[in-house]
Design a protein around this motif. Structure first.
Motif, PDB file in Angstrom:
ATOM      1  N   THR A   1     -45.207  52.870  -0.290  1.00 43.94           N
ATOM      2  CA  THR A   1     -44.832  53.988  -1.291  1.00 43.94           C
ATOM      3  C   THR A   1     -45.449  55.426  -0.660  1.00 43.94           C
ATOM      4  OG1 THR A   1     -47.127  53.765  -2.422  1.00 43.94           O
ATOM      5  CG2 THR A   1     -44.984  52.491  -3.236  1.00 43.94           C
ATOM      6  N   LEU A   2     -45.059  56.324  -1.158  1.00 45.67           N
ATOM      7  CA  LEU A   2     -45.677  57.486  -0.817  1.00 45.67           C
ATOM      8  C   LEU A   2     -45.643  58.541  -1.986  1.00 45.67           C
ATOM      9  CD1 LEU A   2     -43.458  58.592   2.481  1.00 45.67           C
ATOM     10  CD2 LEU A   2     -46.117  58.649   2.366  1.00 45.67           C
ATOM     11  N   CYS A   3     -44.913  58.349  -3.039  1.00 43.69           N
ATOM     12  CA  CYS A   3     -45.001  59.383  -4.093  1.00 43.69           C
ATOM     13  C   CYS A   3     -45.624  58.793  -5.317  1.00 43.69           C
ATOM     14  CB  CYS A   3     -43.627  60.018  -4.709  1.00 43.69           C
ATOM     15  SG  CYS A   3     -42.596  58.635  -5.292  1.00 43.69           S
ATOM     16  N   THR A   4     -45.989  57.530  -5.094  1.00 45.91           N
ATOM     17  CA  THR A   4     -46.898  56.642  -6.190  1.00 45.91           C
ATOM     18  C   THR A   4     -48.257  57.079  -5.979  1.00 45.91           C
ATOM     19  OG1 THR A   4     -45.019  55.047  -6.556  1.00 45.91           O
ATOM     20  CG2 THR A   4     -47.467  54.491  -7.272  1.00 45.91           C
TER      21      THR A   4
ATOM     22  N   SER B   1     -39.127  59.472  -6.463  1.00 44.54           N
ATOM     23  CA  SER B   1     -38.671  60.584  -5.573  1.00 44.54           C
ATOM     24  C   SER B   1     -38.772  60.304  -4.030  1.00 44.54           C
ATOM     25  CB  SER B   1     -39.197  61.669  -6.049  1.00 44.54           C
ATOM     26  OG  SER B   1     -40.529  61.905  -5.925  1.00 44.54           O
ATOM     27  N   CYS B   2     -39.712  59.525  -3.417  1.00 40.03           N
ATOM     28  CA  CYS B   2     -39.557  59.752  -1.920  1.00 40.03           C
ATOM     29  C   CYS B   2     -38.795  58.519  -1.705  1.00 40.03           C
ATOM     30  CB  CYS B   2     -40.982  59.335  -1.756  1.00 40.03           C
ATOM     31  SG  CYS B   2     -41.549  57.577  -1.888  1.00 40.03           S
ATOM     32  N   ARG B   3     -38.406  57.565  -2.163  1.00 42.44           N
ATOM     33  CA  ARG B   3     -37.576  56.631  -2.056  1.00 42.44           C
ATOM     34  C   ARG B   3     -37.887  55.659  -0.891  1.00 42.44           C
ATOM     35  NH1 ARG B   3     -35.150  57.101  -6.346  1.00 42.44           N
ATOM     36  NH2 ARG B   3     -32.993  55.885  -5.806  1.00 42.44           N
ATOM     37  N   MET B   4     -39.000  55.572  -0.687  1.00 38.42           N
ATOM     38  CA  MET B   4     -39.788  54.716   0.307  1.00 38.42           C
ATOM     39  C   MET B   4     -39.911  53.184  -0.129  1.00 38.42           C
ATOM     40  SD  MET B   4     -41.096  55.035   3.272  1.00 38.42           S
ATOM     41  CE  MET B   4     -41.347  53.656   4.271  1.00 38.42           C
ATOM     42  N   CYS B   5     -39.979  53.017  -1.318  1.00 46.87           N
ATOM     43  CA  CYS B   5     -40.216  51.683  -2.002  1.00 46.87           C
ATOM     44  C   CYS B   5     -39.028  50.971  -2.422  1.00 46.87           C
ATOM     45  CB  CYS B   5     -41.190  51.976  -3.258  1.00 46.87           C
ATOM     46  SG  CYS B   5     -40.220  52.581  -4.463  1.00 46.87           S
TER      47      CYS B   5
ATOM     48  N   THR C   1     -35.651  51.594  -6.659  1.00 47.11           N
ATOM     49  CA  THR C   1     -37.197  51.930  -6.431  1.00 47.11           C
ATOM     50  C   THR C   1     -37.972  50.931  -7.131  1.00 47.11           C
ATOM     51  OG1 THR C   1     -36.821  53.411  -8.035  1.00 47.11           O
ATOM     52  CG2 THR C   1     -36.942  54.248  -5.760  1.00 47.11           C
TER      53      THR C   1
HETATM   54  S1  FES Z   1     -42.998  55.286  -4.384  1.00 44.88           S
HETATM   55 FE1  FES Z   1     -41.900  56.950  -3.866  1.00 44.88          FE
HETATM   56  S2  FES Z   1     -39.936  56.377  -4.796  1.00 44.88           S
HETATM   57 FE2  FES Z   1     -41.287  54.654  -5.281  1.00 44.88          FE
END
Ligand code: FES
Ligand SMILES: Cc1cc2nc3c(=O)[nH]c(=O)nc-3n(C[C@H](O)[C@H](O)[C@H](O)COP(=O)(O)O)c2cc1C
Ligand code: SF4
Lengths: 160, 421, 868
Positions: free
Chosen positions: C32-35, C44-48, C60
């Motif tokens: 994760t990045l935005c969490t 929002s980062c869409r990493m997860c 997500t």
């Molecule tokens: S952690 Fe960034 S979208 Fe889920």
């Protein structure tokens, strides 16, 4: 460019109070307040941001964030008249970019720029909902459609 | 007699005033609704009419209303989506400018059905004229007792305000619209919760398109059955098509749902301008995939178009003939998506900018085969991974165009110039 | 019970958690990045992204809640490709400057790229350029490195409540702005710095001076700046602190710090730290050995006690020293030298306020938990700004507002300005008037039936001012009405009391009104405390009339307890308080004084008087870390160890006992308890102490409230009141409220051209200590005079001008700062900067009821300073 005076700030303040009545939250009055600030000062001046912040209680940083999100707000001083010319697909295929070229050649107007005499500023728009009568523009608050170079000349003539 | 429902009487310049509108029988449906029907009746009627939202997604309106009316929270907000930002779309504009009372009447009936007391029309900033017309119409309706605190002396209260947007396409997306209406940056919200349960200021909120509301008075006055007999099964009613591009008679047409693209172009719009040959058609605004000439017999409605790999969207038909360069169209389209991406999610924010840059190089003749591969790959990396449909649409329409018009892209790369010029 | 499958592993839970949390439970890591901790998910980062069976698109994990029967895959090829894609998108515009980036080594983007990223880039276009800024004094921003996860903005808005930064522009032009810039409300808490996963926001303090792997040791300790007592971690290399970071898992502050805690650690390494004991020889302080200083002190004290008796000796304790230090000082003064004359700066406000409230309602009435404030539905604040005095408590108040609760502030709203609906800012001196009205209305509306006849009788005796009077002191009827109406509705209120309730007169009345208001509302009381251990200083018996354990001297059983457990005989009488000691020194009845970690010359008003009193002493010993205004008058000076060099315990304003841990040893100072123990020993004390724990052990044997509390057990969240013993409830008898039955007088307005001066507590500084912190001095380097803009204008003065403030007691120079929050005719000056402190230019009397500080001579003139 209208000067920032306490008198004008007072007018702005009065309008914001009126706008705040229309919504259950003060913050909702931001977008309409920006239009009022532009009307009074020509753009959303730092003083106007301060005043809007004081009246609505929305922090100045947030106000800047909100205002800068929307393409139509003027966050810096602009010319007396603003040409908002659409260049999106339907206007493009009907020659909108030729008009952009023409404005540059004839008036020295580049997208985002202002004529040296401060008369016109040019803003390139995304679709303005006049695709059936392309190319089109909004000049200040009036729409003009089916534009040609000649028509553009005559129109601009009438805006002093 | 005017056969049209939505654009009825719009040739009459007086129709924009309440007197003119009433002279044509306006506000009868509202009186009927408030006088004879319960809110429940109206919701049932809308449900059985089969009306689908005209904003782009085609969601059944009656169902949306039911969700909102079942939510026990009050107040409930009614929002008209008049953002009309989808390039190619200008179908709501004639309603807003020439038939404002039809919209207002539709909204008041909806408010009555949904027990909403507060409404906002989120109008795109690019329609300054419509703003003046609407504000005047609202004042007239207030003065005539159709709006205000005691509508038709029935203790029914509803007030309406026009709220101007300021140039952000994403604010057409309903949750971004709500954020924008609340005075914030217009970023799409997480769903669930959906606006019908938690919308404006956390309260149940119904968002419908202008054209959707404009259908309501007819359904109430003529009945769901009469309405359902127009158009096609599963997708009834009249539809506004805004046609632009290389046709002889561009403009807004009110035609039944399910009419074929061919009929729109050749029967109603007078065929291709300058007698050239058709190269492709975007059927529902720039975010809907392009349709090749061989498929123009497709019926234009929410049900059939997906079978042709596209969508009805806003019904904005953009017609391209062989003078139009597809690469240039999509480079310009991607510029639009880049400009309008809200920046919240990574793939859309970065992907649209990247795709635009590669498309720019292809268009200028400054790209290699590898770039085309990269472009394809980037578009696939965006598809299905964005927070809201904007970025997804941007990549999707590009992929569709690259599939159908691949040789044109390759031509640009090989010959370092455009095929059409 | 919800059952789901993630990568073939079954997860069961009965809570509606997100996929991310569920995966974590079974050890599956989803990047994760935005969490971020304590922030609501953004998605929002869409990493997860993960795959969910039967859904066509990836979802997500951070936002999707699990539902029964869900089948999730986190490691399919498509997901690996999606992760790689997100990283590629983030890197195309991210500079590849890891070698010069301070975040390298602990950068999430770097780590994830190594794990999931592509080997080579395909991006041929020019990178976007975003600004790098060094404008801020303690924070460096490089928006080129920003990945727009918005963790910083969400932290600033949702957790800190400062709203100083925002995303500006949109789409690929988005960037985070502006932190400082004067008009924006950056509080320099640096919490955005902990939130930033990359090197976009970093600390200026250690820029380019370290890599995370340089850190050799770290130690968890308690912040030494204010009475909240945040948990923080010192990270060190050799003998210096490289940085201070919060710990998200431990402590009452849940990962939040304020500017003082995060950046203000560097005073401990200031070059002016005292390095050696000093003795005055021929009028000069000269370095001597520890033995000499200790022997000399013991000898002088013994001699003077012999000559004048124990009563001629006095001790001043400190809220900046540990419990153990304070305990040892009172042991020296009371039990070794036989004097009850021991007090501290707690005398000025905190001690009288707390004792008065305890007198009304019983011991421990102000012992409530700070994190609990956030659960309240309304907070009433009077007498000071919690966001500057106790910043992390202040943000708990803001979080009440964030959750829809109400905040009311009587007086200047300061850092709570955006959390209140109406200002209740009143003309100087009218606080009691406003409080009386509010209390009376609430009392009436609540139809309150009291079980406390003493309070009841007093409530009925109150004379309530009419609305007219209130309007004349600048409060709007609407605001008052709103406050009363809303207060009555609260279910779980909090009342916060600050120093101004006491410092400017009407002390007992204000405290009574606030105590009673809290009683009628059935709320929880908090008393703001500006030093980290003021409460502990009292608990250790460093106050006349109070023995170890905070038990009153007049209850004889406690005196006996001391004797029985420790063989220590408590001297007769109550002892002198701080002001009486100064007077005693002046009149010659006090001959010797030991001052530990306190600077009375600077911190007690009427500098000239205090100074001349101390000069008259036959013997003055001071232990401190700097040669303060007071230390420079001493006959002996002991270099003490500073906060980061100490072990021991602090008791915060909740009365939470927490362990301070030694990190660095950058001076040759010694812990105060050790210095004192050596002196006691030289004076014949039997006990010997090996370490701070052995001091604590003695305390826990003697103190009836700390009994049984083991030093080792004070880890994690510390010891929470009541610790072992039972607090004393309901001390018998009536208490006095000065002027209860009087109609509060309308305050006199200063004659024109003169202004009333108040003390300003800056968020950036913690009293005069922080003038030795280069970081904090970098943020606020000069004394500011906060003044109402209209008043400034009427004096012909404008913003940023250098002005001279003159009172009957002295002058100070400061930079004028217009502040709308100040009432007209009032200005405020801090008590931080050398030679220009507020207290040095005002006078004082002693409040007859509370025996607290009552600051006088506050009418000043303000003039433009002459050009240099
Ligand atoms: S952690 Fe960034 S979208 Fe889920
Ligand atoms: C990127 C994006 C842009 C949109 N723009 C518009 C718009 O301009 N007007 C509109 O009515 N709906 C727009 N929509 C659809 C709205 O989100 C929403 O579905 C619609 O307002 C619902 O009304 P309806 O049910 O009457 O169609 C947009 C959706 C997306 C994802
Ligand atoms: S796809 Fe993402 S960046 Fe694009 S508009 Fe939607 S939320 Fe914003």
């Amino acid at each position: 460019m209208p000067q920032v005076t306490t008198e004008r700030l007072k007018i702005l303040r009065g309008k914001i109070y009126e706008l705040m009545e229309l919504y259950p939250s003060y913050q909702a009055a931001l977008l309409p307040s920006f239009f009022v600030a532009e009307e009074i000062f020509g753009f959303i001046s730092p003083e106007a941001i301060g005043e809007i912040s004081n009246v609505t209680g929305v922090p100045a940083a947030e106000i800047r964030g909100v205002a800068s999100f929307y393409a139509m707000y003027k966050t810096k001083p602009m010319g007396r008249h603003i040409i908002q010319l659409c260049t999106n697909v339907s206007c493009m295929i009907e020659g909108a970019y030729d008009l952009v070229e023409y404005l540059k050649e004839k008036y020295g107007l580049t997208p985002g720029g202002t004529t040296p005499d401060g008369r016109f500023s040019l803003v390139i728009m995304e679709c303005i909902g006049a695709c059936g009568t392309a190319p089109a523009m909004i000049l200040d608050t009036d729409s003009y459609e089916n534009l040609t170079k000649d028509r553009l000349d005559t129109l601009l003539e009438s805006y002093k | 007699m005017d056969e049209r429902i939505i654009l009825r009487n719009t040739d009459d310049p007086l129709n924009a005033s309440i007197a003119g509108y009433m002279a044509h029988g306006g506000y009868k449906a509202l009186e009927q609704a408030v006088g004879e029907l319960t809110p429940r009746d109206i919701i049932d009627e809308i449900k059985s009419s089969g009306l689908r939202g005209r904003g782009g997604a085609g969601f059944p309106t009656g169902m949306k209303w039911q969700f909102a009316s079942l939510d026990p929270k009050f107040p409930k907000y009614l929002v008209c989506n008049a953002d009309e930002g989808e390039p190619g779309t200008f179908k709501d504009r004639p309603i807003l400018e020439h038939n404002p009372h039809l919209l207002i009447e539709g909204m008041i009936i909806s408010a009555y059905a949904l027990q909403s007391t507060r409404g906002y029309i989120y109008l795109r900033g690019e329609y300054p004229h419509a703003k003046r017309v609407l504000e005047r119409a609202i004042e007239e309706a207030l003065a005539s007792g159709y709006l205000g605190n005691d509508i038709l002396s029935k203790h029914f209260r509803f007030n309406l305000t026009v709220h101007s947007g300021a140039g952000a396409y994403i604010c057409g997306e309903e949750t971004a619209l709500l954020d924008s209406l609340e005075g914030r940056r217009g970023l799409p919200r997480l769903k669930p919760p959906f606006p019908v349960n938690s919308g404006l200021w956390g309260k149940p909120t119904i968002v419908n398109n202008v054209e959707t509301f404009a259908n309501i008075p007819y359904i109430v006055s003529q009945g769901a059955k009469a309405y359902a007999s127009i158009g096609v099964k599963d997708c009834p009613g009249p539809k506004l098509f805004s046609v632009s591009g290389r046709v002889n008679k561009p403009g807004v047409y009110e035609l039944p749902m399910g009419i074929s693209l061919r009929e729109i172009i050749y029967t109603h719009c007078g065929g291709i301008k300058g007698g050239g040959s058709l190269k492709g058609v975007i059927p529902g605004g720039i975010s809907t995939p392009i349709i090749a000439p061989e498929n123009i017999d497709c019926p234009m409605d929410f049900v059939h178009l997906p079978k042709y790999g596209s969508m009805l969207g806003s019904g904005a038909v953009m017609v391209f003939d062989d003078t139009v360069c597809i690469v240039r169209v999509y480079e310009r389209a991607m510029k639009f998506f880049e400009h309008e991406s809200c920046g919240k999610c990574t793939p859309c924010r970065e992907g649209t900018a990247w795709m635009r840059a590669i498309l720019g190089r292809i268009e200028r003749g400054d790209a290699s085969e590898r770039d085309l591969e990269t472009l394809q790959d980037v578009a696939e990396n965006v598809t299905g991974k964005t927070f809201c449909p904007l970025g997804d649409g941007a990549a999707g329409v590009l992929l569709a165009a690259m599939k159908t018009y691949r040789e044109e892209f390759e031509y640009h790369i090989k010959n370092k110039r455009c095929k059409v010029q | 019970m919800i059952k789901i499958t993630i990568d073939g592993i079954e997860v069961q839970t009965d809570r509606e958690i997100t996929i991310l949390e569920a995966a974590k439970q079974v050890g599956i890591e989803i990047p994760t990045l935005c969490t971020f901790k304590n922030l609501s998910p953004s998605g929002s980062c869409r990493m997860c992204l993960v795959e969910i069976e039967r859904l066509s698109r990836p979802q997500t994990a951070c936002t999707v809640k699990i539902t029964d029967g869900m089948v999730v895959r986190t490691n399919s090829e498509a997901i690996m490709r999606a992760r790689k894609a997100v990283l590629e998108f983030l890197l195309i515009n991210h500079p590849l400057d890891c070698p010069v980036c301070d975040k390298a080594g602990e950068c999430i983007l770097q780590d994830l790229s190594a794990k999931y990223g592509a080997a080579a880039g395909r991006f041929k276009e020019g990178k976007r350029t975003n600004p790098v800024s060094f404008e801020d004094p303690v924070i460096v921003r490089d928006m080129q490195r920003c990945i727009l996860c918005t963790r910083c903005v969400r932290t600033c808005d949702d957790l800190q409540g400062a709203f100083a930064i925002s995303v500006i522009n949109r789409g690929s032009h988005s960037l985070i702005e502006p932190f400082s810039g004067g008009r924006f409300d950056c509080e320099y808490c640096g919490n955005c710095l902990s939130a930033c996963p990359v090197g976009a926001i970093t600390s200026k303090l250690h820029r380019h001076t370290y890599r995370p792997w340089y850190i050799e040791r770290q130690v968890e300790t308690i912040c030494g700046h204010c009475g909240v007592g945040c948990t923080l971690t010192l990270q060190m290399r050799e003998n210096t602190i490289i940085r201070v970071i919060p710990d998200f898992e431990k402590g009452l502050n849940s990962g939040m710090l304020c500017v003082m805690g995060r950046f203000g650690y560097d005073y401990t390494e200031h070059e002016e730290r005292l390095r050696s004991p000093l003795i005055r020889k021929d009028g000069e302080l000269v370095p001597v050995s520890w033995e000499e200083a200790v022997e000399f002190t013991a000898w002088r004290l013994k001699e003077l006690v012999k000559k004048y008796g124990g009563g001629a000796v006095a001790g001043i304790a400190s809220g900046r020293c540990t419990n153990e230090d304070n305990y040892m000082l009172q042991k020296l003064i009371r039990y070794v030298l036989g004097s009850n004359n021991i007090d501290s700066a707690a005398r000025l406000f905190y001690r009288p306020a707390v004792s008065y409230l305890e007198r009304m309602f019983g011991q421990g009435i102000t012992a409530n938990l700070i994190p609990g404030i956030a659960n309240s539905d309304g907070v009433f604040v009077a007498g000071g700004d919690p966001t500057t005095i106790n910043p992390v408590l202040g943000i708990a108040v803001r979080s009440v507002w964030k959750k829809g609760g109400k905040v009311f502030v009587v007086g200047k709203s300061g850092g709570l300005r955006s959390n209140i609906k109406h200002e209740l800012n009143h003309a100087e001196g009218a606080g009691a008037l406003v409080l009386t009205w509010i209390l009376a209305k609430v009392y009436e509306k609540k139809n309150f039936i009291s079980e406390n006849s003493i309070i009841d009788k007093k409530l009925s005796a109150l004379k309530v001012p009419d609305m007219d009077m209130l309007v004349r002191v600048g409060v709007s009827p609407e605001a008052l009405q709103y406050t009363a109406d809303e207060l009555v509705r609260l279910k779980n209120p909090v009342v916060i009391i600050g120093p101004e309730t006491v410092l400017y007169g009407n002390g007992s009345k204000n405290l009574f009104l606030l105590g009673a208001l809290n009683y009628v509302l059935n709320g929880r009381l908090f008393v703001l405390m500006d030093e980290p251990n003021t409460q502990g200083c009292l608990d250790m018996g460093c106050s006349p009339g109070v023995l170890v354990g905070g038990r009153p001297v007049e209850l004889e059983t406690f005196g006996h307890k001391m004797e029985n457990t420790a063989g220590m005989k408590t001297p007769e009488g109550t002892g002198l308080n701080l002001f009486e000691m100064i007077n005693g020194a002046n009149s010659g009845s006090i001959k010797a004084m030991f001052v530990m970690g306190e600077n009375p010359v600077f911190n007690i008003p009427d500098k000239k008087k205090v100074e001349s009193a101390l000069q008259k002493l036959e013997f003055l010993a001071v232990s401190d870390i700097f040669l303060t205004e007071t230390a420079s008058l001493a006959d002996v000076v002991f270099p003490a160890s500073a906060w980061s060099e100490k072990d021991g315990t602090y008791t915060n304003l909740e009365r939470r006992l927490q362990r301070l841990r030694k990190g660095t040893m950058s001076s040759r100072g010694r812990a105060d308890w050790k210095i004192l123990a050596d002196i006691c020993k030289a004076l014949g004390m039997k006990e010997s102490y090996t370490d701070v724990k052995s001091v604590w052990d003695e305390i826990s044997r003697i103190s009836s409230v700390h009994s049984g509390v083991r030093y080792e057990s004070l880890i994690g969240r510390g010891g929470i009141w009541p610790y072992g013993g039972e607090p004393l409830r309901g001390i018998e008898g009536d208490f006095e409220v000065e002027g209860l039955e009087d109609m509060p007088e309308l305050p006199g307005f200063a004659q024109s051209g003169r202004v009333i001066l108040k003390e300003d507590k800056s968020l950036i500084h913690s009293s005069s200590l922080s003038r030795y912190s280069p970081a904090l001095m970098g943020v606020a380097s000069e004394p500011l005079l906060m003044i109402n803009p209209v008043t400034a204008q009427s004096l012909g003065l404008s913003d940023n001008e250098r002005v001279v403030i003159t009172s009957d007691k002295g002058t100070a120079v400061a930079i004028l700062r217009a502040d709308r929050g100040m009432p007209e005719g009032v200005a405020a000056l801090s008590n931080t900067f050398k030679d220009n402190g507020f207290r040095s230019i005002v006078g004082y009397t002693i409040d007859p009821t509370l025996k607290s500080l009552n600051i006088t001579d506050r009418v000043v003139t303000i003039e433009r300073a002459k050009q240099l």
